[in-house]
Design an enzyme around this catalytic site. Structure first.
Site, PDB file in Angstrom:
ATOM      1  N   HIS A 287       0.835  -1.198   0.000  1.00 13.67           N
ATOM      2  CA  HIS A 287       0.000   0.000   0.000  1.00 13.67           C
ATOM      3  C   HIS A 287       0.869   1.247   0.000  1.00 13.67           C
ATOM      4  O   HIS A 287       1.977   1.266   0.561  1.00 13.67           O
ATOM      5  CB  HIS A 287      -0.952   0.014   1.206  1.00 13.67           C
TER       6      HIS A 287
ATOM      7  N   ASP B 262      -0.796   4.296   0.780  1.00 12.15           N
ATOM      8  CA  ASP B 262      -1.422   5.263   1.692  1.00 12.15           C
ATOM      9  C   ASP B 262      -0.704   5.243   3.034  1.00 12.15           C
ATOM     10  O   ASP B 262      -0.084   4.243   3.429  1.00 12.15           O
ATOM     11  CB  ASP B 262      -2.911   4.983   1.869  1.00 12.15           C
TER      12      ASP B 262
ATOM     13  N   ASP C 240       6.523   2.375   6.658  1.00 12.30           N
ATOM     14  CA  ASP C 240       5.225   1.718   6.455  1.00 12.30           C
ATOM     15  C   ASP C 240       4.410   2.478   5.417  1.00 12.30           C
ATOM     16  O   ASP C 240       3.714   3.419   5.753  1.00 12.30           O
ATOM     17  CB  ASP C 240       4.478   1.649   7.781  1.00 12.30           C
TER      18      ASP C 240
ATOM     19  N   GLU D  35      -5.050   0.868   2.983  1.00  7.45           N
ATOM     20  CA  GLU D  35      -4.715  -0.166   3.966  1.00  7.45           C
ATOM     21  C   GLU D  35      -4.757   0.396   5.369  1.00  7.45           C
ATOM     22  O   GLU D  35      -5.137  -0.291   6.313  1.00  7.45           O
ATOM     23  CB  GLU D  35      -3.329  -0.745   3.666  1.00  7.45           C
ATOM     24  N   GLU D  36      -4.380   1.664   5.504  1.00  3.86           N
ATOM     25  CA  GLU D  36      -4.356   2.300   6.819  1.00  3.86           C
ATOM     26  C   GLU D  36      -5.743   2.760   7.253  1.00  3.86           C
ATOM     27  O   GLU D  36      -5.942   3.126   8.412  1.00  3.86           O
ATOM     28  CB  GLU D  36      -3.412   3.503   6.811  1.00  3.86           C
TER      29      GLU D  36
ATOM     30  N   GLU E  91       4.906  -5.632   3.892  1.00  2.00           N
ATOM     31  CA  GLU E  91       4.838  -4.903   5.159  1.00  2.00           C
ATOM     32  C   GLU E  91       6.142  -5.078   5.948  1.00  2.00           C
ATOM     33  O   GLU E  91       6.796  -6.123   5.850  1.00  2.00           O
ATOM     34  CB  GLU E  91       3.676  -5.421   6.010  1.00  2.00           C
TER      35      GLU E  91
ATOM     36  N   HIS F  94       4.718   4.786  11.773  1.00  2.00           N
ATOM     37  CA  HIS F  94       3.662   5.612  12.365  1.00  2.00           C
ATOM     38  C   HIS F  94       4.190   6.631  13.376  1.00  2.00           C
ATOM     39  O   HIS F  94       3.397   7.290  14.051  1.00  2.00           O
ATOM     40  CB  HIS F  94       2.578   4.750  13.036  1.00  2.00           C
TER      41      HIS F  94
END
Length: 378
Positions: A67, A69, A100, A133-134, A162, A351
């Site tokens: 992903h 996003d 990520d 995905e997030e 991931e 994150h």
């Protein structure tokens, strides 16, 4: 060669906070098409998704999923470098998505381009990249897999890129994940004066009884590939400002991360049974609202897992642990399509403010993916 580290920085400069595409998928498509990939946008309900295939449909196919996003960066003033700058300082790439997982996507895109360009395989390579995905994750990878089923597209195996390593590269491969079930519990009684409890029906005492029953003993002791299932009470809410009033309702939320001894259905039945028993004893009524965000799954060790483990061990100088730890990922959708595992970078900064990744680590992941492709099609 395509440089995954440079592509990571370019992707970070695309402000693709869920569900915004931010130019990330457009950039990837612009690189894949000249290398011979047939690209299709599979957007659904405003969610951006990209499907790309090199090689003939129906041929032996290796897939990657990821992903572009990212989660919101928070206050930009708290960052050493602007969160969407993609700044490269002393060999480190800074910005939201550096870990990520724009770096993981960049690594498999770069590896796939170089592999099919330099040594065209007798088979096909499929890349699926989502922009959701997030977030809710309903119209991301599920939309891509629905489109693939409708159009006769198939992956034989898939790696989700991931970040899978806790501390150092080559430490861990995820061969499965625990399932996740959330239940919102509402206990309903009768409001009344605290001095006259016989004229009321306090819902909080039965609610606490139910929660105590659920947490009194472990759900299980774990299995060969899974740690014990975990049940956590994550919130208890009443909203009663008065100390002399028995409230009518009390609410709690329970989250269960479960292994392959359970399913969403079996746990739902267990929770209903436990609540019914407390209802019968106390007269308080329970309302239960369930949400299963993913079932547990396992890609059993075999040729696919062994191939990836051997390549990672040779590249990193350590034999990776085969793990099912952690939360959920889009592998929970891919597992219904084909055998899937997760291997990517070190997730130490994901994150976080000042999210970052070493250029050398991204290039190492690109090399690992390239070697996996070469051996799979050998």
């Amino acid at each position: 060669m395509t440089d995954a580290a440079d592509l990571t920085a370019r992707l970070i400069r695309c402000p693709s906070v869920t569900p915004e595409e931010g130019g990330a998928l457009t950039l990837i498509q612009s690189l894949l098409e000249p290398a011979g990939f047939a690209c299709t946008r599979v957007d659904r309900n405003g969610t951006p998704n990209l499907f790309a295939r090199w090689g003939a449909k129906g041929a032996r196919t290796f897939g990657f999923n990821g992903h572009t996003d990212v989660v919101p960066p928070g206050d930009p003033d708290n960052w050493t470098h602007p969160p969407f700058s993609g700044a490269v300082i002393d060999g480190t790439i800074w910005g939201r998505g550096a870990t990520d997982m724009k770096s993981g996507v960049a690594a498999f895109v770069a590896a796939a381009i170089d592999f099919v360009t330099r040594t065209p395989p007798d088979g096909a390579v499929i890349l699926t990249v989502t922009g959701d995905e997030e977030g809710p994750s309903r119209d991301g990878t599920p939309a891509l897999l629905d489109w693939m089923d409708a159009n006769g597209e198939r992956m034989d195996v898939c790696i989700v890129g991931e970040p899978s390593n806790p501390e150092v590269m080559g430490e861990m491969i995820k061969i499965g994940r625990r399932g996740s079930l959330t239940v919102h519990v509402t206990a309903i009684g009768k409001q009344g004066h605290a001095a006259y409890p016989h004229k009321a029906l306090n819902p909080l005492h039965p609610l606490l009884m139910l929660l105590a029953d659920l947490t009194a003993a472990p759900l299980d002791e774990g299995t060969e590939h899974f740690q014990p299932s975990g049940l956590q009470v994550t919130t208890i809410d009443v909203g009663n400002p008065a100390s002399n009033v028995i409230p009518e309702r009390g609410r709690a939320t329970v989250n269960i991360r479960f292994n392959d001894l359970h399913s969403g259905d079996s746990l739902t039945a267990m929770l209903r049974e436990r609540a019914a028993a407390v209802e019968e004893r106390t007269g308080v009524r329970f309302e239960l609202d369930f949400h299963v965000s993913g079932e547990s799954f396992l890609t059993a060790p075999g040729p696919f897992v062994d191939l990836v483990r051997d390549v990672v061990a040779e590249a990193c100088g350590r034999v990776p642990v085969l793990s099912t730890s952690g939360g959920t990922s889009d592998a929970r959708y891919v597992k219904n399509h084909c055998p899937v595992l997760e291997f990517g970078l070190v997730g130490a900064f994901m994150h976080q403010v000042d999210e970052r990744v070493p250029q050398a680590q991204v290039r190492q992941l690109q090399d690992i993916y390239h070697t996996i492709l070469a051996r799979y099609f050998a």
